[in-house]
Design a protein around this motif. Structure first.
Motif, PDB file in Angstrom:
ATOM      1  N   LEU A 189      18.432  19.131  11.099  1.00 31.43           N
ATOM      2  CA  LEU A 189      17.435  19.118  12.172  1.00 31.43           C
ATOM      3  C   LEU A 189      18.029  18.739  13.534  1.00 31.43           C
ATOM      4  N   THR A 190      19.307  18.388  13.555  1.00 31.99           N
ATOM      5  CA  THR A 190      19.966  17.862  14.757  1.00 31.99           C
ATOM      6  C   THR A 190      19.178  16.699  15.357  1.00 31.99           C
ATOM      7  N   VAL A 191      18.998  15.686  14.550  1.00 35.72           N
ATOM      8  CA  VAL A 191      18.356  14.465  15.056  1.00 35.72           C
ATOM      9  C   VAL A 191      19.153  13.251  14.583  1.00 35.72           C
ATOM     10  N   ASN A 192      18.896  12.136  15.194  1.00 34.62           N
ATOM     11  CA  ASN A 192      19.530  10.886  14.816  1.00 34.62           C
ATOM     12  C   ASN A 192      19.176  10.537  13.361  1.00 34.62           C
ATOM     13  N   PRO A 193      20.179  10.214  12.528  1.00 34.86           N
ATOM     14  CA  PRO A 193      19.895   9.889  11.130  1.00 34.86           C
ATOM     15  C   PRO A 193      18.885   8.750  10.965  1.00 34.86           C
ATOM     16  N   ARG A 203      21.530  11.906   5.793  1.00 36.37           N
ATOM     17  CA  ARG A 203      22.567  12.509   6.623  1.00 36.37           C
ATOM     18  C   ARG A 203      22.397  14.030   6.701  1.00 36.37           C
ATOM     19  N   VAL A 253      11.425  20.409  13.521  1.00 32.64           N
ATOM     20  CA  VAL A 253      10.889  19.375  14.401  1.00 32.64           C
ATOM     21  C   VAL A 253      10.878  19.896  15.836  1.00 32.64           C
ATOM     22  N   HIS A 254       9.918  19.401  16.578  1.00 26.49           N
ATOM     23  CA  HIS A 254       9.833  19.761  17.983  1.00 26.49           C
ATOM     24  C   HIS A 254       9.993  18.503  18.821  1.00 26.49           C
ATOM     25  N   ALA A 255      11.128  18.417  19.491  1.00 25.08           N
ATOM     26  CA  ALA A 255      11.320  17.294  20.402  1.00 25.08           C
ATOM     27  C   ALA A 255      10.450  17.562  21.629  1.00 25.08           C
TER      28      ALA A 255
END
Lengths: 131, 308
Positions: free
Chosen positions: A48-52, A42, A7-9
């Motif tokens: 991906l280090t993103v909010n679940p 989870r 993913v690209h923030a």
């Protein structure tokens, strides 16, 4: 199975949408076969280090579209393919995709028949790869 | 147990004649990761300091974990973790001594968490705090604030000055903490791509005024950009209340607009142009446009929660 999502923030496309698109593409291409289990909310969020909640939202949208299904207590699985979108919605999405396709190909100077022929060839290859 | 861990009512603070925080009504839901956004000087740190009872409001009040912020007891404070801006450490102590010192103030101290965060930031117990890099100092501060396992974590610009690797470690730590549903984080940041990764909810403070408080997704949905193409002069724009920005180039008009209602959208779509296209915005572009010069204070998106 090693699934690699990224993913690209900071992109105009929200993160849940990016996840959704990638899963849809993997399923369409047969790399995620019917019945295959998806990583847990989870686990994918951690990877991906993103909010679940973001992953949960992507899964919810894909579930609503019938791409994946949740089995009580066991997680999410790739669903048997069935069309649940309305004719209108399918057309809308087709137009949207076709416009993107045209945006990227118009400057290549192929005629419409050439484009159509190319699509046909690729589509045949695509169906073969799914089997 | 209240649904909100922080609730403010008309919270206001003046410094001299200057109003820094203006009639703030803020609600932070329990279990959320809440991004507190605003430009420098918008009043974020002042708000945080009022929430913690470190300065008095001029008017209004704040409740934090159910208690008035002016009456917080030491027991209440032990349930709140606060990371002030700037990653201050006592330079003459070693990392281990910092831990020992901090732990004496808290009834609960999870040494495992303390060590895990330190190792995440590659810190050695024997290091002198004064010799640490900015990123390591941030790691130490974070370890100190996380080890007491606070119910509510308030981080004032925790990513300030951090390199991308340290920022990622910070985000991972934040997500780790909120694995338990009863843990809440309020954090301020200017790094919108980090905010996008972790936040469920955001609020936008602009010159002391709360301009939006809603889910992150709602904010993104409510700030939209359109491009209209036409021949010649182009039609005049109808009066649109949420217009944030408009710029014309030859044969083209781009607008960014907040809280466009269906009638407004219908009026836009009815304009005599030959193409009308919605162009998605990044969170950062939405934010920049939202707190840009043209904005007014009336675009609360909370009311539009749940709008499809």
């Amino acid at each position: 199975m090693a699934l690699h999502f990224e993913v690209h923030a900071g992109s105009p496309s929200p993160i849940y949408e990016q996840i959704e698109k990638q899963i849809r593409r993997e399923v369409a291409a047969g790399r995620l076969p019917i019945g295959e289990q998806l990583p847990s909310v989870r686990a994918l969020a951690e990877q991906l280090t993103v909010n679940p909640n973001t992953v949960a939202r992507a899964y919810a949208e894909l579930t609503a579209e019938g791409v994946i299904e949740s089995q009580q207590g066991r997680g999410f699985f790739v669903a048997e393919r069935r069309q649940i979108l309305s004719k209108e919605e399918r057309l809308r999405r087709l137009d949207e995709a076709a416009r993107r396709f045209l945006d990227e190909t118009v400057f290549l100077d192929f005629s419409l028949p050439e484009l159509l022929q190319r699509l046909e060839t690729l589509s045949t290859e695509y169906s073969k790869s799914r089997k | 147990m209240s649904e909100y861990v922080i609730e403010t009512h008309g919270l206001t603070r003046y410094f001299g004649r200057h109003c820094v925080v203006n009639e703030l009504n803020l609600r932070v839901p329990r279990g959320s990761i809440f991004g507190f956004l605003g430009r420098n000087g918008a009043g974020k740190s002042t708000t945080i300091r009022m929430l913690l009872g470190m300065i008095e409001p001029t008017r209004g009040s704040a409740r934090i974990l159910g208690r008035d912020s002016r009456e917080l007891t030491p027991e209440d404070r032990a349930r709140i973790g606060y990371l002030p801006e700037g990653h201050h450490v006592y330079g003459w102590m070693t990392v281990a001594e910092c831990g020992k010192f901090q732990s004496d103030f808290y009834p609960k101290w999870n040494e495992e968490i303390f060590r895990a965060v330190l190792s995440h930031f590659r810190l050695d117990m024997k290091n002198k705090a004064g010799n640490l890099s900015r990123g390591q100092r941030a790691g130490l501060c974070l370890a100190l604030v996380l080890a007491p396992e606070p119910e509510l974590l308030i981080l004032d610009d925790p990513a300030l000055g951090l390199d991308p690797v340290a920022r990622r470690s910070l985000i991972q730590s934040m997500l780790y903490v909120t694995r338990r549903a009863d843990r809440t984080i309020l954090f301020s940041s200017h790094l919108l791509s980090d905010v996008e990764r972790v936040a469920d909810e955001i609020c936008v403070l602009d010159r002391g005024v709360l301009r939006a408080s809603c889910r992150l997704d709602t904010f993104r949905k409510q700030v939209r950009q359109f491009t209209l193409r036409y021949d010649g002069e182009g039609p005049p724009l109808p009066e649109l209340p949420g217009l944030l920005e408009s710029f014309r180039t030859e044969g083209e008009l781009s607008i960014i607009i907040a809280n466009l209602d269906p009638e407004g959208e219908a009026r836009l779509r009815a304009l005599p142009v030959h193409s009308f296209e919605e162009v998605p915005l990044s969170l950062e572009d939405s934010f920049v446009s939202y707190v840009g010069e043209r904005g007014e204070k009336s675009f609360f998106t909370k009311d539009l929660e749940g709008v499809k």
